[in-house]
Design a protein around this motif. Structure first.
Motif, short mmCIF file in Angstrom:
data_model
loop_
_atom_site.label_atom_id
_atom_site.label_comp_id
_atom_site.label_asym_id
_atom_site.label_seq_id
_atom_site.Cartn_x
_atom_site.Cartn_y
_atom_site.Cartn_z
N ASP A 155 8.60 10.00 -2.00
CA ASP A 155 9.54 9.76 -3.62
C ASP A 155 9.68 8.14 -3.48
OD1 ASP A 155 10.70 7.87 -6.21
OD2 ASP A 155 12.86 9.78 -5.51
N PRO A 156 8.49 7.30 -4.49
CA PRO A 156 8.30 5.73 -3.92
C PRO A 156 9.40 5.28 -4.36
CG PRO A 156 7.00 6.78 -6.18
CD PRO A 156 7.68 7.81 -5.39
N ASN A 157 10.50 5.58 -5.24
CA ASN A 157 11.32 4.85 -6.23
C ASN A 157 12.53 5.21 -5.00
OD1 ASN A 157 10.38 3.82 -8.57
ND2 ASN A 157 10.74 6.24 -9.35
N ARG A 158 12.12 5.74 -3.62
CA ARG A 158 13.23 5.79 -2.70
C ARG A 158 13.17 5.47 -1.24
NH1 ARG A 158 14.99 11.57 -1.39
NH2 ARG A 158 16.60 10.96 -0.57
N ASP B 162 3.38 -4.74 -10.84
CA ASP B 162 2.85 -3.25 -10.47
C ASP B 162 2.96 -2.23 -9.24
OD1 ASP B 162 1.84 -5.38 -8.97
OD2 ASP B 162 0.19 -4.60 -8.17
N LEU B 163 3.96 -2.66 -8.48
CA LEU B 163 4.52 -2.01 -7.36
C LEU B 163 5.96 -0.87 -7.71
CD1 LEU B 163 3.42 -4.12 -4.72
CD2 LEU B 163 2.15 -2.09 -5.65
N PRO B 164 6.37 0.12 -7.10
CA PRO B 164 7.62 0.23 -7.19
C PRO B 164 8.22 -0.74 -6.75
CG PRO B 164 5.84 2.15 -6.86
CD PRO B 164 4.86 1.08 -6.49
N LYS B 165 9.51 -0.95 -6.75
CA LYS B 165 10.58 -2.48 -5.73
C LYS B 165 10.75 -1.23 -5.00
CE LYS B 165 11.68 -5.60 -10.03
NZ LYS B 165 10.55 -6.55 -8.69
N PRO B 166 11.33 -1.74 -3.46
CA PRO B 166 12.02 -1.27 -2.79
C PRO B 166 13.28 -1.33 -2.57
CG PRO B 166 10.80 -2.81 -1.68
CD PRO B 166 10.41 -2.82 -3.29
N CYS B 167 13.93 -0.21 -2.88
CA CYS B 167 14.60 -0.08 -2.85
C CYS B 167 16.66 -0.43 -2.37
CB CYS B 167 15.90 1.93 -3.60
SG CYS B 167 15.65 3.06 -1.57
N HIS C 185 0.25 -1.10 0.48
CA HIS C 185 0.16 0.12 0.36
C HIS C 185 0.20 1.53 -0.01
CE1 HIS C 185 -3.37 2.37 1.41
NE2 HIS C 185 -2.85 3.28 2.21
N PHE C 186 1.90 1.34 0.47
CA PHE C 186 2.19 2.85 0.92
C PHE C 186 3.30 2.62 -0.30
CE2 PHE C 186 6.27 4.59 2.54
CZ PHE C 186 6.18 5.80 2.77
N LEU C 187 3.85 1.77 -1.36
CA LEU C 187 5.07 2.06 -2.39
C LEU C 187 4.15 2.13 -3.30
CD1 LEU C 187 6.73 -1.45 -1.88
CD2 LEU C 187 7.73 0.19 -2.24
N LYS C 188 2.62 1.98 -2.99
CA LYS C 188 1.55 2.18 -4.00
C LYS C 188 0.88 3.41 -3.74
CE LYS C 188 -1.01 -0.78 -5.38
NZ LYS C 188 -2.54 -2.18 -5.72
N ASN C 189 0.94 4.31 -3.22
CA ASN C 189 0.76 5.59 -2.83
C ASN C 189 1.52 6.21 -1.99
OD1 ASN C 189 -2.81 4.74 -3.02
ND2 ASN C 189 -1.36 3.63 -2.00
N ALA C 190 2.85 6.41 -1.73
CA ALA C 190 3.67 6.86 -1.74
C ALA C 190 3.95 8.36 -1.80
CB ALA C 190 5.81 6.76 -1.87
N SER C 191 3.43 8.88 -2.53
CA SER C 191 3.51 10.00 -2.77
C SER C 191 2.08 11.04 -2.02
CB SER C 191 3.21 10.84 -4.79
OG SER C 191 1.67 9.92 -4.95
#
Length: 448
Positions: free
Chosen positions: A224-227, A252-257, A213-219
């Motif tokens: 920054d969803p990529n950080r 469907d999700l940004p990957k944890p960096c 949920h957090f990765l998808k709605n980070a903004s």
């Protein structure tokens, strides 16, 4: 004459005693007075009994603490051994009181420890904005620095430790506050459900749900969803590892960096690696307690763990399958210097295997995931402690990551022990050298 009437009243009961009193001085004037005297007399008899009982209880507790301290192994390499003994005793007393309350059907033992320690370490902050949310059904707490950002902030998802049995918000709270302040990151603290009421895999699945949920709605949270990095220590590090592995293949999700892992457990195949032998009686986590907590998290109940501690819980073909990843031969020789005796694999006990065969599920033992999963993981920071039963688990996982091309930053605390970061930023209880070591953690996060 008065003392004779009092004794008559006490010995003969109310019928005869009251009659004697009436005959001597009259009912209305004497009876209340002698009732008070009787109560005072009984109290005077009861106070010595109360004091004696309290003294006996104190002596019993003191003797139990003394015997417990005698069984501890505090290696010479640990700095501030008295501090460690005190922390161990506080945890032991909390567990003892919690056990009594559980036996009286008043409060679950682990929930009592949660509440007791939560009262000690939870505090307010003037430098953070803190709010509670619901991430797809999972309660979380989010921490924002009050400073003005130059752009989208870095995010840190923190998975608290506690064996999946205790901990949660209170255990993650000091760490979240500290990390948010020191790294200027928006930090998320996950309140996943706990065993024994909610055993494996419910706690770790809650962590997957909240993180996704957090990765998808980070903004929406200024991130920054990529950080976004995952952080965890002890079982929280294990859960964070599983979350990274589970979400690695989600397109469907940004990957944890990055993932930041402090002394987690990674496998339940071999409980006789060098660190398990060397540190089995070193607080804050004994070998027996580690295995017991793990099986309660797995099954939601206790069972005989002695065969598991001897490695009699797996058939030989399973052990041979994972020997390429779990073996004392893969541990550097420098970590065997304090003593290690290789053990023959014991006779397999099928009934035990049936009870706990999920121990080799990669969602419980992430070291056992296949290479194609490991290769997808982000850069990783691993902190190990010399006097920790899980030290060699971390060394084995570090090797697996490096063998699969995942960048690893490793920091080893020579005088470190398990749970040394629990009291971070807590006056009187914080371990004196902790922040010096924890600086390596925050430096890594700041580099993301």
């Amino acid at each position: 004459m008065g003392w004779q009437l009092v004794i008559s009243f006490l010995l003969n009961g109310e019928t005869q005693g009251v009659q004697n009193l009436r005959n001597h001085q009259g009912e209305r004037r004497v009876l209340p007075c002698l009732l008070v005297k009787r109560m005072a007399f009984l109290v005077s008899l009861g106070m010595p009994v109360l004091y004696a009982s309290l003294l006996a209880l104190f002596l019993v507790v003191a003797w139990a603490i003394y015997q417990d301290q005698r069984r501890l192994d505090i290696p010479a390499g640990i700095k501030y051994p008295v501090r460690l003994r005190v922390l161990h005793t506080l945890l032991k007393l909390g567990g003892f009181v919690g056990l009594i309350l559980e036996k009286l059907s008043i409060q679950n033992q682990y929930r009592f420890i949660d509440k007791a320690i939560g009262l000690i370490i939870t505090k307010r902050s003037s430098t953070l904005t803190i709010k509670d949310f619901d991430f797809d059904g999972v309660p979380v707490r989010v921490y924002w620095p009050k400073t003005t950002p130059s752009g989208m902030r870095r995010g840190v998802v923190l998975v608290p430790g506690g064996g999946g049995i205790m901990g949660n918000i209170w255990l993650g709270d000091p760490l979240c506050r500290y990390i948010a302040k020191e790294t200027d990151s928006v930090t998320v603290n996950i309140a996943f459900r706990l065993a024994p009421q909610h055993p494996f895999p419910i706690p770790v699945m809650d962590c997957c749900t909240a993180t996704a949920h957090f990765l998808k709605n980070a903004s929406d949270y200024g991130v920054d969803p990529n950080r976004i990095a995952l952080y965890g220590e002890c079982s929280g590090g294990t859960f964070a590892t599983v979350v990274c592995q589970q979400l690695a293949a989600r397109p469907d999700l940004p990957k944890p960096c990055a993932q930041v892992l402090l002394y987690p457990y990674f496998q339940a195949v071999d409980f006789n690696l060098p660190s398990y032998q060397q540190n089995q009686a070193v607080p804050m986590l004994f070998k027996k307690r580690a295995v017991q907590l793990g099986t309660v998290y797995l099954k939601g109940k206790r069972f005989n763990i002695e065969p598991v501690m001897r490695n009699a819980h797996l058939p030989k073909h399973v052990w041979m399958k994972y020997r390429k990843w779990v073996s004392h031969d893969l541990i550097p020789e420098r970590f065997k210097g304090r003593g290690y005796v290789p053990m023959e694999w014991p006779e397999f006990i099928p009934d035990v295997y049936e009870q706990c065969k999920e121990l080799i599920n990669p969602m419980f033992s992430p070291l056992l995931s296949e290479d194609d999963v490991i290769r997808q993981l982000p850069k990783t920071f691993i902190l190990t402690c010399e006097y920790d039963v899980f030290r060699d688990d971390c060394l084995l996982y570090k090797k697996r990551l490096e063998d699969n091309g995942v960048p690893v930053t490793w920091y080893h605390v020579e005088e470190g022990f398990h749970c040394m970061t629990v009291w971070l930023d807590t006056p009187l209880l914080e371990y004196p050298t902790l922040k010096m070591h924890f600086r390596h953690v925050t430096d890594f996060i700041n580099s993301i």
